[in-house]
Design a protein around this motif. Structure first.
Motif, PDB file in Angstrom:
ATOM      1  N   TYR A   1       1.131  -0.928  -0.384  1.00 15.98           N
ATOM      2  CA  TYR A   1      -0.727   0.674  -0.033  1.00 15.98           C
ATOM      3  C   TYR A   1       1.511   1.042  -0.346  1.00 15.98           C
ATOM      4  CZ  TYR A   1      -3.463  -3.338   1.683  1.00 15.98           C
ATOM      5  OH  TYR A   1      -4.039  -4.434   1.738  1.00 15.98           O
TER       6      TYR A   1
ATOM      7  N   PHE B   1       1.478   2.397  -8.394  1.00 20.27           N
ATOM      8  CA  PHE B   1       0.839   3.449  -8.233  1.00 20.27           C
ATOM      9  C   PHE B   1       0.469   4.644  -8.956  1.00 20.27           C
ATOM     10  CE2 PHE B   1       1.754   0.585  -4.658  1.00 20.27           C
ATOM     11  CZ  PHE B   1       0.562   0.258  -3.984  1.00 20.27           C
TER      12      PHE B   1
ATOM     13  N   TYR C   1       0.557   8.268  -7.372  1.00 20.74           N
ATOM     14  CA  TYR C   1       1.623   7.974  -6.080  1.00 20.74           C
ATOM     15  C   TYR C   1       1.873   9.511  -5.887  1.00 20.74           C
ATOM     16  CZ  TYR C   1       5.283   6.781  -3.207  1.00 20.74           C
ATOM     17  OH  TYR C   1       6.535   6.489  -2.069  1.00 20.74           O
TER      18      TYR C   1
END
Length: 270
Positions: free
Chosen positions: A195, A255, A258
């Motif tokens: 994560y 991601f 990000y």
């Protein structure tokens, strides 16, 4: 003796053989750090986020055992043996340095592996040994130095000692907080992946755990005022900078959202 002496210690003044063996190993450590930086900058060490299934690094062993072997055996066991058996300096500074080093590696090499939730419960023996042998070299020379260096009696008041200790403690706190933060993400119910961490220094850098430990070892090299401490800090940088670079790039690739202003390792800089 004055507080600001260039060398606030005496070290193997009557034993030239051990003196040159020590500094020969320090030079070997410096060469290894340069090689490590080049190799890891080009290709990330194949564990964690960068684990590869197409490479054979030997038999698989439990990740916790591998972590303890690579960190606790050199950082705790070897360090204590060298300090108490190989050295003869027993001043307050020597014991302060011993306690600091043990505080780091009892956590890093014993407590952390026991509580960490690893994505992969196994690691290749070759990866473990790739950490074990360099750690043995660097921890031997550091234990050899602080176990044998006779510091001046007033070194407690020396700015190098004070600044170095403060940096070590600050870095230790940052490193342990970042480790706890990462562990809390992996302890989510049903968690099987990674994560984006948020909060604290994670708002500024991708790898505050590496940043904190880097600050620790800068403090160590300043406080001990030793070539052994310096070369260990150089080796740490040779692993932290490439690893942070690869981790930062991995997060940006994994991601889409990000945080774009987050740096890799050094807040606001890099």
């Amino acid at each position: 003796m004055g507080i600001f002496e260039a060398l606030p210690w005496s070290f193997y003044e009557q034993d030239t053989t051990r003196f040159w063996v020590h500094y020969g190993l320090v030079l070997l450590g410096l060469l290894l750090a340069v090689i490590t930086f080049i190799v890891q900058w080009l290709s990330p060490a194949p564990y964690g986020k960068h684990e590869r299934t197409d490479a054979n690094w030997g038999v698989m062993i439990p990740q916790r055992i591998g972590h303890i072997l690579s960190d606790a055996v050199p950082g705790v066991l070897l360090f204590l043996i060298v300090f108490f058996v190989y050295g003869d300096a027993r001043g307050y500074a020597n014991y302060v340095f011993l306690l600091l080093f043990q505080a780091h590696y009892i956590h890093r090499g014993i407590l952390h592996p026991l509580v960490m939730r690893y994505k992969n419960p196994y690691v290749a023996l070759g990866i473990t040994l790739g950490g074990f042998f360099p750690n043995c070299l660097y921890h031997f020379v550091n234990a050899d130095f602080i176990g044998s260096a006779h510091y001046n009696n007033n070194y407690f008041f020396d700015p190098r000692f004070i600044i170095g200790i403060v940096l070590f403690i600050v870095g230790y706190i940052i490193n342990k907080w970042a480790d706890w933060k990462l562990r809390s993400l992996r302890d989510r119910k049903g968690s099987t992946g990674y994560y984006i961490p948020y909060g604290g220094l994670f708002e500024l850098v991708t790898c505050p755990n590496y940043f904190g430990e880097f600050v620790e070892w800068i403090g160590w090299s300043i406080a001990t005022w030793s070539a052994a401490g310096f070369v260990w800090t150089v080796f740490a940088a040779a692993t932290f900078f490439p690893r942070a670079r690869h981790n930062h790039q991995w997060y940006k690739e994994q991601f889409e959202h990000y945080p774009p202003n987050r740096k890799a390792l050094i807040p606001y800089i890099w």
